[in-house]
Design a protein around this motif. Structure first.
Motif, PDB file in Angstrom:
ATOM      1  N   HIS A  34       0.808  -1.216   0.000  1.00  0.00           N
ATOM      2  CA  HIS A  34       0.000   0.000   0.000  1.00  0.00           C
ATOM      3  C   HIS A  34       0.843   1.270   0.000  1.00  0.00           C
ATOM      4  CE1 HIS A  34      -3.721  -2.244   1.784  1.00  0.00           C
ATOM      5  NE2 HIS A  34      -3.279  -2.763   0.645  1.00  0.00           N
ATOM      6  N   ARG A  63       3.486   8.335  -0.039  1.00  0.00           N
ATOM      7  CA  ARG A  63       2.145   8.273  -0.626  1.00  0.00           C
ATOM      8  C   ARG A  63       1.611   6.868  -0.404  1.00  0.00           C
ATOM      9  NH1 ARG A  63       1.829   8.044  -6.474  1.00  0.00           N
ATOM     10  NH2 ARG A  63      -0.160   7.033  -6.704  1.00  0.00           N
ATOM     11  N   TYR A  65      -2.165   4.288   0.369  1.00  0.00           N
ATOM     12  CA  TYR A  65      -3.621   4.166   0.270  1.00  0.00           C
ATOM     13  C   TYR A  65      -4.287   4.768   1.501  1.00  0.00           C
ATOM     14  CZ  TYR A  65      -4.114   1.002  -3.741  1.00  0.00           C
ATOM     15  OH  TYR A  65      -4.139   0.457  -4.994  1.00  0.00           O
ATOM     16  N   LYS A  66      -5.397   5.456   1.299  1.00  0.00           N
ATOM     17  CA  LYS A  66      -6.171   5.995   2.418  1.00  0.00           C
ATOM     18  C   LYS A  66      -6.626   4.881   3.354  1.00  0.00           C
ATOM     19  CE  LYS A  66      -8.145   9.799  -0.233  1.00  0.00           C
ATOM     20  NZ  LYS A  66      -9.389  10.362  -0.784  1.00  0.00           N
ATOM     21  N   SER A  67      -6.977   3.733   2.784  1.00  0.00           N
ATOM     22  CA  SER A  67      -7.492   2.622   3.589  1.00  0.00           C
ATOM     23  C   SER A  67      -6.436   2.041   4.528  1.00  0.00           C
ATOM     24  CB  SER A  67      -8.030   1.512   2.681  1.00  0.00           C
ATOM     25  OG  SER A  67      -6.999   1.006   1.866  1.00  0.00           O
ATOM     26  N   LYS A  99      -4.550  15.091   0.234  1.00  0.00           N
ATOM     27  CA  LYS A  99      -5.399  14.031  -0.302  1.00  0.00           C
ATOM     28  C   LYS A  99      -5.310  14.077  -1.820  1.00  0.00           C
ATOM     29  CE  LYS A  99      -8.341  14.031   3.703  1.00  0.00           C
ATOM     30  NZ  LYS A  99      -9.646  14.167   4.289  1.00  0.00           N
ATOM     31  N   ASN A 100      -5.042  12.923  -2.405  1.00  0.00           N
ATOM     32  CA  ASN A 100      -4.902  12.809  -3.854  1.00  0.00           C
ATOM     33  C   ASN A 100      -6.213  12.313  -4.465  1.00  0.00           C
ATOM     34  OD1 ASN A 100      -2.104  13.455  -3.556  1.00  0.00           O
ATOM     35  ND2 ASN A 100      -1.743  11.357  -2.948  1.00  0.00           N
ATOM     36  N   ASP A 101      -6.332  12.405  -5.772  1.00  0.00           N
ATOM     37  CA  ASP A 101      -7.552  12.001  -6.472  1.00  0.00           C
ATOM     38  C   ASP A 101      -7.674  10.492  -6.670  1.00  0.00           C
ATOM     39  OD1 ASP A 101      -8.300  14.652  -6.682  1.00  0.00           O
ATOM     40  OD2 ASP A 101      -7.332  14.909  -8.636  1.00  0.00           O
ATOM     41  N   ASP A 102      -6.637   9.734  -6.356  1.00  0.00           N
ATOM     42  CA  ASP A 102      -6.620   8.302  -6.664  1.00  0.00           C
ATOM     43  C   ASP A 102      -6.694   7.416  -5.419  1.00  0.00           C
ATOM     44  OD1 ASP A 102      -4.161   8.913  -5.643  1.00  0.00           O
ATOM     45  OD2 ASP A 102      -3.012   8.001  -7.266  1.00  0.00           O
ATOM     46  N   ASP A 103      -7.450   7.815  -4.394  1.00  0.00           N
ATOM     47  CA  ASP A 103      -7.591   7.065  -3.143  1.00  0.00           C
ATOM     48  C   ASP A 103      -6.276   6.915  -2.383  1.00  0.00           C
ATOM     49  OD1 ASP A 103     -10.339   6.734  -3.277  1.00  0.00           O
ATOM     50  OD2 ASP A 103     -10.172   4.862  -4.416  1.00  0.00           O
ATOM     51  N   THR A 104      -5.346   7.822  -2.608  1.00  0.00           N
ATOM     52  CA  THR A 104      -4.092   7.824  -1.862  1.00  0.00           C
ATOM     53  C   THR A 104      -3.954   9.153  -1.121  1.00  0.00           C
ATOM     54  OG1 THR A 104      -2.759   8.723  -3.674  1.00  0.00           O
ATOM     55  CG2 THR A 104      -2.949   6.311  -3.521  1.00  0.00           C
TER      56      THR A 104
END
Length: 153
Positions: A34, A63, A65-67, A99-104
């Motif tokens: 991740h 960078r 993943y948000k999850s 916060k990025n646009d790609d769930d990261t």
């Protein structure tokens, strides 16, 4: 300084060596799959001035993943290594989040040594004071826990 084996010293710069990167956020290890980007930076003499007590400040940028993030994420611990030899990069505290646009999320964290970047006033001490008393007062005012380590050979 950390002791490493001769094998580690030979492998660390080899192109074929796979390096481990362990990132812990609030004590929980992040899944290495991740992590998209990771960079360590060092800053010395940021204002082009050397003064007594100057230190190298490290910062990290990653960078992920948000999850992969826990509910709270202010404290980070990073280590790297080869096979069974792990070398700490250090402890870091949150500096900024993008916060990025790609769930990261891109996280920047800095070395807690930055807490010592303030104008220290020791006038409340009773003089003559010992170096230990000055150190304890400085750490208290910086909001840093002072620990003592003793090494015997």
């Amino acid at each position: 300084m950390y002791q490493t084996s001769e094998q580690y010293k030979q492998l660390v710069y080899a192109d074929s060596t796979t390096h481990l990167l362990n990132i812990y956020i609030e004590g929980e290890k992040v899944n290495p799959d991740h992590i998209f980007n990771f960079k360590v930076s060092h800053t010395l003499l940021a204002n082009d001035e050397f003064t007594l007590g100057s230190v190298t400040a490290k910062s990290i940028e990653m960078r992920i993943y948000k999850s992969s993030l826990p509910n709270q994420y202010h404290n980070f611990y990073i280590e790297t290594g080869i096979e069974n030899e792990i070398v700490p990069i250090g402890h870091f505290i949150l500096d900024s989040i993008n916060k990025n646009d790609d769930d990261t999320i891109t996280i920047k964290a800095i070395d807690p040594m930055v807490k010592f970047e303030f104008n220290y006033d020791g006038s409340s001490l009773n003089y003559p004071a010992t170096m230990l008393e000055v150190l304890q007062d400085l750490c208290l005012k910086a909001g840093v826990e002072l620990r003592f380590y003793f090494f015997f050979k």
